[in-house]
Design a protein around this motif. Structure first.
Motif, PDB file in Angstrom:
ATOM      1  N   SER A  72       0.832  -1.196   0.000  1.00 65.87           N
ATOM      2  CA  SER A  72       0.000   0.000   0.000  1.00 65.87           C
ATOM      3  C   SER A  72       0.872   1.254   0.000  1.00 65.87           C
ATOM      4  CB  SER A  72      -0.905   0.001   1.232  1.00 65.87           C
ATOM      5  OG  SER A  72      -1.702   1.158   1.268  1.00 65.87           O
ATOM      6  N   GLY A  73       0.418   2.281  -0.715  1.00 62.23           N
ATOM      7  CA  GLY A  73       1.126   3.559  -0.726  1.00 62.23           C
ATOM      8  C   GLY A  73       2.119   3.731  -1.855  1.00 62.23           C
ATOM      9  N   LEU A  74       2.193   2.768  -2.772  1.00 60.07           N
ATOM     10  CA  LEU A  74       3.104   2.896  -3.914  1.00 60.07           C
ATOM     11  C   LEU A  74       2.512   3.826  -4.965  1.00 60.07           C
ATOM     12  CD1 LEU A  74       4.239  -0.813  -4.448  1.00 60.07           C
ATOM     13  CD2 LEU A  74       5.414   0.986  -3.166  1.00 60.07           C
ATOM     14  N   ASN A  75       3.376   4.562  -5.653  1.00 61.84           N
ATOM     15  CA  ASN A  75       2.955   5.437  -6.749  1.00 61.84           C
ATOM     16  C   ASN A  75       3.687   5.053  -8.024  1.00 61.84           C
ATOM     17  OD1 ASN A  75       1.179   7.395  -5.356  1.00 61.84           O
ATOM     18  ND2 ASN A  75       3.050   7.859  -4.207  1.00 61.84           N
ATOM     19  N   ASP A  76       3.031   5.285  -9.159  1.00 62.16           N
ATOM     20  CA  ASP A  76       3.624   5.058 -10.474  1.00 62.16           C
ATOM     21  C   ASP A  76       4.116   3.617 -10.636  1.00 62.16           C
ATOM     22  OD1 ASP A  76       4.244   5.750 -13.050  1.00 62.16           O
ATOM     23  OD2 ASP A  76       6.229   6.539 -12.546  1.00 62.16           O
ATOM     24  N   VAL A  77       3.230   2.660 -10.335  1.00 63.56           N
ATOM     25  CA  VAL A  77       3.557   1.254 -10.548  1.00 63.56           C
ATOM     26  C   VAL A  77       2.727   0.713 -11.709  1.00 63.56           C
ATOM     27  CG1 VAL A  77       4.228   0.827  -8.178  1.00 63.56           C
ATOM     28  CG2 VAL A  77       1.848   0.495  -8.854  1.00 63.56           C
ATOM     29  N   SER A  78       3.249  -0.316 -12.355  1.00 65.44           N
ATOM     30  CA  SER A  78       2.573  -0.940 -13.490  1.00 65.44           C
ATOM     31  C   SER A  78       2.443  -2.434 -13.237  1.00 65.44           C
ATOM     32  CB  SER A  78       3.340  -0.692 -14.791  1.00 65.44           C
ATOM     33  OG  SER A  78       3.410   0.697 -15.070  1.00 65.44           O
ATOM     34  N   VAL A  79       1.314  -2.982 -13.621  1.00 65.24           N
ATOM     35  CA  VAL A  79       1.008  -4.390 -13.384  1.00 65.24           C
ATOM     36  C   VAL A  79       0.385  -4.975 -14.644  1.00 65.24           C
ATOM     37  CG1 VAL A  79      -0.413  -5.999 -12.038  1.00 65.24           C
ATOM     38  CG2 VAL A  79       0.672  -4.064 -10.902  1.00 65.24           C
ATOM     39  N   TYR A 142      -1.414   3.623  -8.794  1.00 65.60           N
ATOM     40  CA  TYR A 142      -1.030   3.725  -7.388  1.00 65.60           C
ATOM     41  C   TYR A 142      -1.767   2.647  -6.594  1.00 65.60           C
ATOM     42  CZ  TYR A 142      -5.416   6.392  -6.857  1.00 65.60           C
ATOM     43  OH  TYR A 142      -6.729   6.794  -6.871  1.00 65.60           O
ATOM     44  N   THR A 143      -1.279   2.372  -5.377  1.00 69.11           N
ATOM     45  CA  THR A 143      -1.874   1.314  -4.569  1.00 69.11           C
ATOM     46  C   THR A 143      -2.398   1.878  -3.254  1.00 69.11           C
ATOM     47  OG1 THR A 143       0.243   0.764  -3.526  1.00 69.11           O
ATOM     48  CG2 THR A 143      -0.345  -0.455  -5.518  1.00 69.11           C
ATOM     49  N   VAL A 151      -4.399  -5.083  -0.448  1.00 70.87           N
ATOM     50  CA  VAL A 151      -3.877  -4.079  -1.374  1.00 70.87           C
ATOM     51  C   VAL A 151      -4.654  -4.107  -2.683  1.00 70.87           C
ATOM     52  CG1 VAL A 151      -1.852  -3.320  -2.665  1.00 70.87           C
ATOM     53  CG2 VAL A 151      -1.588  -4.191  -0.343  1.00 70.87           C
ATOM     54  N   GLU A 152      -5.022  -2.910  -3.170  1.00 72.83           N
ATOM     55  CA  GLU A 152      -5.697  -2.757  -4.458  1.00 72.83           C
ATOM     56  C   GLU A 152      -4.847  -1.875  -5.364  1.00 72.83           C
ATOM     57  OE1 GLU A 152     -10.382  -2.564  -3.128  1.00 72.83           O
ATOM     58  OE2 GLU A 152      -9.228  -0.702  -3.211  1.00 72.83           O
ATOM     59  N   LEU A 153      -5.057  -2.024  -6.659  1.00 69.76           N
ATOM     60  CA  LEU A 153      -4.422  -1.161  -7.650  1.00 69.76           C
ATOM     61  C   LEU A 153      -5.456  -0.146  -8.136  1.00 69.76           C
ATOM     62  CD1 LEU A 153      -1.666  -0.982  -9.253  1.00 69.76           C
ATOM     63  CD2 LEU A 153      -2.896  -2.103 -11.123  1.00 69.76           C
TER      64      LEU A 153
END
Length: 384
Positions: A72-79, A142-143, A151-153
Motif C-alpha cells: 500500500s502507498g506505492l505510486n507510479d507502478v505498473s502491473v 497507485y496502490t 492491497v488494491e491497484l
C-alpha cells in the motif's frame, strides 16, 4: 523456492515448530486473504515473521510488478495480468464529490488483484472494450488498502490501460487460487471456489428495510471434496439469470463465508462477488431411462392435455395444477405443472414439442413415475 522448501527452512531455524503448526498458520493466512494471495507468497510472509530468510525466485527484470510484491502507498507502478472479473460501472455522490468507478480483477502467478478504475477510466468498461481472459497492462497506477486491509491497484488521471494481444506470458487459471469446499472453516471470511451446480433451489422475494423488493436465490455447489449452499442476493440474482442451472460449471470469486445457525457454512454472493458460468450442453434423457429422484431434461411430443384444476396441498394451501402427457420414442410420462408456471401452457395442444429442463422425477398416482416442476424448471414449447 518451492513451498516444501520454505517449510523446511522455517523448521531448520525453529525446530520447535511442527509441519502441522506451520500448516495451521498457513490455513489461517489463506482464510484471511480470501484466496487472493498465492500459497508461496503466504508462506514467505510466515517465514519473515520468524526471521527466516528464504531464497528469492530469480526473475528477469521488467517494468511490471507482480501482485505479491505490491504494498500500500506505492505510486507510479505498473502491473500486467489476465482479466478474470469485470464488475458493472457504479456511480456515486457522497455530498463532497461525485463520479463513477468500475472494479476489475486480474490474475498473475502470485494471486488475484482488484483493480479500481475511476471516472473516465471506468468508461472503458461502459464501452465494452475489456473482455474476460484478455491480458491487460495497467500503467502508472497507485496502490492503497481496502477496508479489509488488502492491497488494491487504482487508476488515476495519468494511468493507462493497454490490452496486450501479443503477450507471451501464460497466466494461471482462476482454479489455482480457489479453495476446496471441505477446507472452509470459521477462519475464512472470503473464498474463491470452482465447481458444478448440483441443484438450484427456490427463488424468494422479500421486502427490504427501505421498502423495496429484495431477492434471494440458493443453489448447491459441488466439487470433488464436498457440497455447500450458496446464497445469491438481489441484483446478482438477475445478473446470473437462466445461466444458473444444474451441471453448470462455475468460478466464484470473493464469496462471503457465513456460519449457519444449524452448523456448517454457506457462501453468500453479493455485489462485490463475481461468478463466471460456463454454458451447459443440454443433455436430453430418454423417458424409458428415467429413475425416481432424477433431475433431468426431457423432450417429446404432447400426447394428451388435461384441464387446469385446483388442489389442496398437505399444508392446506389451494394451488393450481396442470398435467399433460409427454411421449418420445421410448415411452411416455405425465408432466405435472404447478402454480404460475401454468401460464405458459394456455395454448398447449396435442402434437406440440415440449422440452422440459431440470424436471424432477418422482413416484406419482398409481405408483407410476411422473415429471414434476420445481422453481428451477424451464420449458420450451414448439407449436405444431
Amino acid at each position: 523456492m518451492f513451498k516444501e522448501e520454505i517449510v523446511a527452512a522455517i523448521r531448520v531455524k525453529h525446530p520447535e515448530l511442527s509441519e502441522q503448526q506451520i500448516q495451521d498458520m498457513f490455513m489461517q493466512e489463506k482464510g484471511r486473504s480470501g484466496g487472493l494471495i498465492g500459497d508461496e507468497t503466504l508462506l514467505r510472509l510466515i517465514a519473515s515473521r520468524y526471521d527466516v530468510e528464504v531464497e528469492k525466485k530469480v526473475v528477469e527484470f521488467n517494468e511490471f510488478l507482480s501482485s505479491g510484491r505490491l504494498l500500500s502507498g506505492l505510486n507510479d507502478v505498473s502491473v500486467e495480468g489476465r482479466l478474470v472479473a469485470i464488475f458493472p460501472v457504479h456511480s456515486f455522490n457522497n455530498g463532497e464529490k461525485s463520479g463513477k468507478l468500475a472494479n476489475l480483477m486480474i490474475i498473475d502467478e502470485e494471486g488475484i488483484l482488484r483493480v479500481v478504475l475511476w471516472n473516465k477510466k471506468a468508461e472503458v468498461v461502459e464501452r465494452g472494450e475489456l473482455q474476460i481472459d484478455q491480458i491487460v497492462k495497467f500503467l502508472h497506477c497507485y496502490t492503497r488498502k481496502d477496508q479489509f486491509g488488502k492491497v488494491e491497484l487504482h487508476l488515476g488521471s495519468k494511468s493507462r490501460i493497454e490490452v496486450n494481444e501479443n503477450s507471451q506470458t501464460s497466466y494461471p487459471n482462476v482454479e489455482k487460487f480457489t479453495s476446496k469446499i471441505a477446507e472452509i472453516t470459521n477462519i475464512f471470511s472470503n473464498v474463491n471456489l470452482a465447481g458444478n451446480v448440483r441443484e438450484v433451489l427456490e427463488l424468494k422475494t422479500f421486502t427490504k428495510g427501505d421498502g423495496t423488493e429484495g431477492k434471494l436465490l440458493r443453489f448447491i455447489l459441488s466439487d470433488d471434496s464436498a457440497d455447500i449452499a450458496v446464497v445469491v442476493w438481489n441484483g446478482k440474482v438477475d445478473a446470473l439469470g437462466r445461466q444458473l442451472e444444474p451441471k453448470a460449471y462455475l468460478y466464484l470469486i470473493n464469496g462471503k463465508v457465513k456460519e449457519k445457525e444449524s452448523g456448517g457454512f454457506e457462501v453468500h454472493i453479493d455485489s462485490s462477488s463475481f461468478v463466471q458460468i460456463q454454458p451447459v450442453i443440454l443433455q436430453i434423457s430418454k423417458i424409458a431411462d428415467l429413475k425416481e429422484d432424477d433431475i433431468v431434461n426431457v423432450e417429446g411430443n404432447v400426447s394428451s392435455v388435461d384441464s387446469v384444476r385446483e388442489v389442496t396441498t398437505g399444508k392446506g394451501e389451494q394451488v393450481k395444477l396442470f398435467t399433460f402427457e409427454l411421449r418420445d420414442e421410448t415411452g411416455s410420462i405425465i408432466v405435472t405443472v404447478w402454480r404460475n408456471q401454468i401460464e405458459q401452457f394456455s395454448n398447449l395442444k396435442v402434437g406440440d414439442i415440449v422440452t422440459v429442463k431440470n424436471g424432477f422425477v418422482k413416484i406419482g398416482y398409481g405408483n407410476k413415475l411422473e415429471l414434476t416442476t420445481r422453481s428451477g424448471t424451464q420449458f420450451t414449447v414448439k407449436p405444431i
